[in-house]
Design a protein around this motif. Structure first.
Motif, PDB file in Angstrom:
ATOM      1  N   ILE A 226      18.900  16.803  -8.897  1.00  0.00           N
ATOM      2  CA  ILE A 226      17.565  16.374  -8.592  1.00  0.00           C
ATOM      3  C   ILE A 226      16.906  15.486  -9.684  1.00  0.00           C
ATOM      4  O   ILE A 226      16.936  16.405 -10.676  1.00  0.00           O
ATOM      5  CB  ILE A 226      16.518  17.390  -7.692  1.00  0.00           C
ATOM      6  N   ARG A 227      16.632  14.499  -9.599  1.00  0.00           N
ATOM      7  CA  ARG A 227      15.934  13.773 -10.452  1.00  0.00           C
ATOM      8  C   ARG A 227      14.533  13.349 -10.289  1.00  0.00           C
ATOM      9  O   ARG A 227      13.837  12.628 -11.171  1.00  0.00           O
ATOM     10  CB  ARG A 227      17.036  12.167 -10.626  1.00  0.00           C
ATOM     11  N   THR A 228      13.812  13.899  -9.326  1.00  0.00           N
ATOM     12  CA  THR A 228      12.391  13.467  -9.163  1.00  0.00           C
ATOM     13  C   THR A 228      11.492  14.529  -9.718  1.00  0.00           C
ATOM     14  O   THR A 228      11.953  15.573 -10.367  1.00  0.00           O
ATOM     15  CB  THR A 228      12.134  13.656  -7.585  1.00  0.00           C
ATOM     16  N   PRO A 229      10.367  14.392 -10.315  1.00  0.00           N
ATOM     17  CA  PRO A 229       9.709  14.863 -11.067  1.00  0.00           C
ATOM     18  C   PRO A 229       9.289  16.442 -10.713  1.00  0.00           C
ATOM     19  O   PRO A 229       9.305  16.728  -9.254  1.00  0.00           O
ATOM     20  CB  PRO A 229       8.081  14.203 -11.220  1.00  0.00           C
ATOM     21  N   LYS A 230       9.072  17.336 -11.622  1.00  0.00           N
ATOM     22  CA  LYS A 230       8.621  18.680 -11.102  1.00  0.00           C
ATOM     23  C   LYS A 230       7.449  18.843 -10.162  1.00  0.00           C
ATOM     24  O   LYS A 230       6.604  17.922 -10.192  1.00  0.00           O
ATOM     25  CB  LYS A 230       8.471  19.527 -12.575  1.00  0.00           C
ATOM     26  N   GLY A 231       7.705  19.423  -9.039  1.00  0.00           N
ATOM     27  CA  GLY A 231       6.444  19.518  -8.247  1.00  0.00           C
ATOM     28  C   GLY A 231       6.813  18.477  -7.153  1.00  0.00           C
ATOM     29  O   GLY A 231       5.887  18.388  -6.062  1.00  0.00           O
ATOM     30  N   SER A 232       7.936  17.729  -7.064  1.00  0.00           N
ATOM     31  CA  SER A 232       8.027  16.539  -5.872  1.00  0.00           C
ATOM     32  C   SER A 232       8.532  17.429  -4.774  1.00  0.00           C
ATOM     33  O   SER A 232       9.019  18.605  -4.848  1.00  0.00           O
ATOM     34  CB  SER A 232       9.022  15.697  -6.414  1.00  0.00           C
ATOM     35  N   ILE A 233       8.640  16.668  -3.675  1.00  0.00           N
ATOM     36  CA  ILE A 233       9.095  17.591  -2.333  1.00  0.00           C
ATOM     37  C   ILE A 233      10.670  17.100  -2.480  1.00  0.00           C
ATOM     38  O   ILE A 233      11.050  15.905  -2.408  1.00  0.00           O
ATOM     39  CB  ILE A 233       8.602  16.841  -1.314  1.00  0.00           C
ATOM     40  N   VAL A 234      11.447  18.366  -2.075  1.00  0.00           N
ATOM     41  CA  VAL A 234      12.503  18.403  -2.033  1.00  0.00           C
ATOM     42  C   VAL A 234      13.086  18.545  -0.558  1.00  0.00           C
ATOM     43  O   VAL A 234      12.767  19.783  -0.128  1.00  0.00           O
ATOM     44  CB  VAL A 234      13.639  18.984  -3.079  1.00  0.00           C
TER      45      VAL A 234
ATOM     46  N   THR B  11       0.695  -1.170   0.130  1.00  0.00           N
ATOM     47  CA  THR B  11       0.167   0.099  -0.013  1.00  0.00           C
ATOM     48  C   THR B  11       0.849   1.417   0.017  1.00  0.00           C
ATOM     49  O   THR B  11       0.146   2.189   0.000  1.00  0.00           O
ATOM     50  CB  THR B  11      -0.749  -0.073   1.226  1.00  0.00           C
ATOM     51  N   ASP B  12       2.259   1.101   0.044  1.00  0.00           N
ATOM     52  CA  ASP B  12       3.041   2.228  -0.077  1.00  0.00           C
ATOM     53  C   ASP B  12       2.814   3.238  -1.380  1.00  0.00           C
ATOM     54  O   ASP B  12       2.773   2.646  -2.479  1.00  0.00           O
ATOM     55  CB  ASP B  12       4.569   2.060  -0.124  1.00  0.00           C
ATOM     56  N   LYS B  13       2.524   4.622  -1.288  1.00  0.00           N
ATOM     57  CA  LYS B  13       2.051   5.508  -2.142  1.00  0.00           C
ATOM     58  C   LYS B  13       3.357   6.247  -2.775  1.00  0.00           C
ATOM     59  O   LYS B  13       3.477   6.698  -3.863  1.00  0.00           O
ATOM     60  CB  LYS B  13       0.878   6.412  -1.705  1.00  0.00           C
ATOM     61  N   PHE B  14       4.403   6.439  -2.076  1.00  0.00           N
ATOM     62  CA  PHE B  14       5.370   7.237  -2.215  1.00  0.00           C
ATOM     63  C   PHE B  14       6.811   6.831  -1.507  1.00  0.00           C
ATOM     64  O   PHE B  14       6.863   5.832  -0.963  1.00  0.00           O
ATOM     65  CB  PHE B  14       5.137   8.639  -1.755  1.00  0.00           C
ATOM     66  N   VAL B  15       7.838   7.518  -2.328  1.00  0.00           N
ATOM     67  CA  VAL B  15       9.185   7.116  -1.987  1.00  0.00           C
ATOM     68  C   VAL B  15      10.059   8.423  -1.517  1.00  0.00           C
ATOM     69  O   VAL B  15       9.778   9.539  -2.453  1.00  0.00           O
ATOM     70  CB  VAL B  15       9.857   6.496  -2.805  1.00  0.00           C
ATOM     71  N   PHE B  16      10.546   8.404  -0.469  1.00  0.00           N
ATOM     72  CA  PHE B  16      11.852   9.669  -0.265  1.00  0.00           C
ATOM     73  C   PHE B  16      13.077   8.890  -0.539  1.00  0.00           C
ATOM     74  O   PHE B  16      13.331   8.021   0.280  1.00  0.00           O
ATOM     75  CB  PHE B  16      11.607  10.248   1.143  1.00  0.00           C
TER      76      PHE B  16
ATOM     77  N   ALA C 115       7.441   1.793 -10.546  1.00  0.00           N
ATOM     78  CA  ALA C 115       6.397   0.957  -9.787  1.00  0.00           C
ATOM     79  C   ALA C 115       5.227   2.039  -9.645  1.00  0.00           C
ATOM     80  O   ALA C 115       4.276   1.497  -8.892  1.00  0.00           O
ATOM     81  CB  ALA C 115       7.057   0.983  -8.503  1.00  0.00           C
ATOM     82  N   GLY C 116       5.296   3.096 -10.397  1.00  0.00           N
ATOM     83  CA  GLY C 116       4.069   4.040 -10.208  1.00  0.00           C
ATOM     84  C   GLY C 116       3.855   5.041  -9.010  1.00  0.00           C
ATOM     85  O   GLY C 116       2.830   5.241  -8.661  1.00  0.00           O
ATOM     86  N   LYS C 117       4.910   5.012  -8.121  1.00  0.00           N
ATOM     87  CA  LYS C 117       4.892   5.579  -6.866  1.00  0.00           C
ATOM     88  C   LYS C 117       5.304   7.040  -7.263  1.00  0.00           C
ATOM     89  O   LYS C 117       6.066   7.592  -7.964  1.00  0.00           O
ATOM     90  CB  LYS C 117       5.711   5.097  -5.862  1.00  0.00           C
ATOM     91  N   ARG C 118       4.783   7.886  -6.173  1.00  0.00           N
ATOM     92  CA  ARG C 118       5.214   9.407  -6.056  1.00  0.00           C
ATOM     93  C   ARG C 118       6.541   9.256  -5.546  1.00  0.00           C
ATOM     94  O   ARG C 118       6.927   8.565  -4.778  1.00  0.00           O
ATOM     95  CB  ARG C 118       4.392  10.135  -5.064  1.00  0.00           C
ATOM     96  N   VAL C 119       7.611   9.995  -6.125  1.00  0.00           N
ATOM     97  CA  VAL C 119       8.855   9.997  -5.686  1.00  0.00           C
ATOM     98  C   VAL C 119       9.471  11.269  -5.147  1.00  0.00           C
ATOM     99  O   VAL C 119       9.099  12.298  -6.062  1.00  0.00           O
ATOM    100  CB  VAL C 119       9.838   9.133  -6.751  1.00  0.00           C
ATOM    101  N   HIS C 120      10.164  11.462  -3.948  1.00  0.00           N
ATOM    102  CA  HIS C 120      10.804  12.668  -3.577  1.00  0.00           C
ATOM    103  C   HIS C 120      12.158  12.572  -3.235  1.00  0.00           C
ATOM    104  O   HIS C 120      12.508  11.352  -3.208  1.00  0.00           O
ATOM    105  CB  HIS C 120       9.784  13.206  -2.333  1.00  0.00           C
ATOM    106  N   THR C 121      12.703  13.709  -2.892  1.00  0.00           N
ATOM    107  CA  THR C 121      14.096  13.647  -2.558  1.00  0.00           C
ATOM    108  C   THR C 121      14.403  13.890  -1.306  1.00  0.00           C
ATOM    109  O   THR C 121      13.709  15.248  -0.995  1.00  0.00           O
ATOM    110  CB  THR C 121      14.852  14.534  -3.702  1.00  0.00           C
ATOM    111  N   TYR C 122      15.559  13.637  -0.579  1.00  0.00           N
ATOM    112  CA  TYR C 122      15.838  14.295   0.615  1.00  0.00           C
ATOM    113  C   TYR C 122      17.186  14.309   0.594  1.00  0.00           C
ATOM    114  O   TYR C 122      17.987  13.507   0.009  1.00  0.00           O
ATOM    115  CB  TYR C 122      15.219  13.617   2.009  1.00  0.00           C
TER     116      TYR C 122
END
Length: 123
Positions: free
Chosen positions: A115-123, A53-58, A85-92
């Motif tokens: 940064i390689r995550t999509p525009k609008g992702s959380i950094v 059920t994971d929806k995102f990755v940091f 995997a179709g998850k939202r992906v963010h960076t830290y």
């Protein structure tokens, strides 16, 4: 109406308004229960999910350790894996600059262009 009654009325109305805001904010925040994972180099090139059920990755792009920037070699492949995997992906980033603004600015100048995550992702 004297000053004391007016002041009490204003404080009461203010308290009711604040209570309304707190209930409204709390109810909005609790409607989404998305969960995700925190990946670094220790999770391998493709990362590992905790639950189906994971929806995102940091994913950790790297950090500042002991006076130098140290990128995570798994960052790009983890971002690619999460996207596939179709998850939202963010960076830290791990910030070990110890409050030194010169080091913090240097760290951000180094990592932000990477940064390689999509525009609008959380950094």
């Amino acid at each position: 109406m004297n000053k004391h009654k007016l002041k009490a009325l204003i404080l009461t109305v203010g308290a009711i308004f604040m209570a309304f805001l707190m209930v409204n904010v709390t109810s909005q925040a609790s409607t989404s229960r998305d969960q995700g994972v925190d990946w670094s180099k220790y999770n391998g090139n493709s990362g590992t999910f905790g639950y189906s059920t994971d929806k995102f990755v940091f994913s950790q792009a790297g950090g500042f350790y002991g006076g130098t920037n140290i990128p995570q070699t798994t960052y790009a492949s983890q971002v690619k894996s999460a996207k596939q995997a179709g998850k939202r992906v963010h960076t830290y980033l791990w910030d070990g600059v110890g409050g030194n603004m010169t080091n913090a600015k240097a760290m951000m100048s180094y990592y932000l262009p990477r940064i390689r995550t999509p525009k609008g992702s959380i950094v």
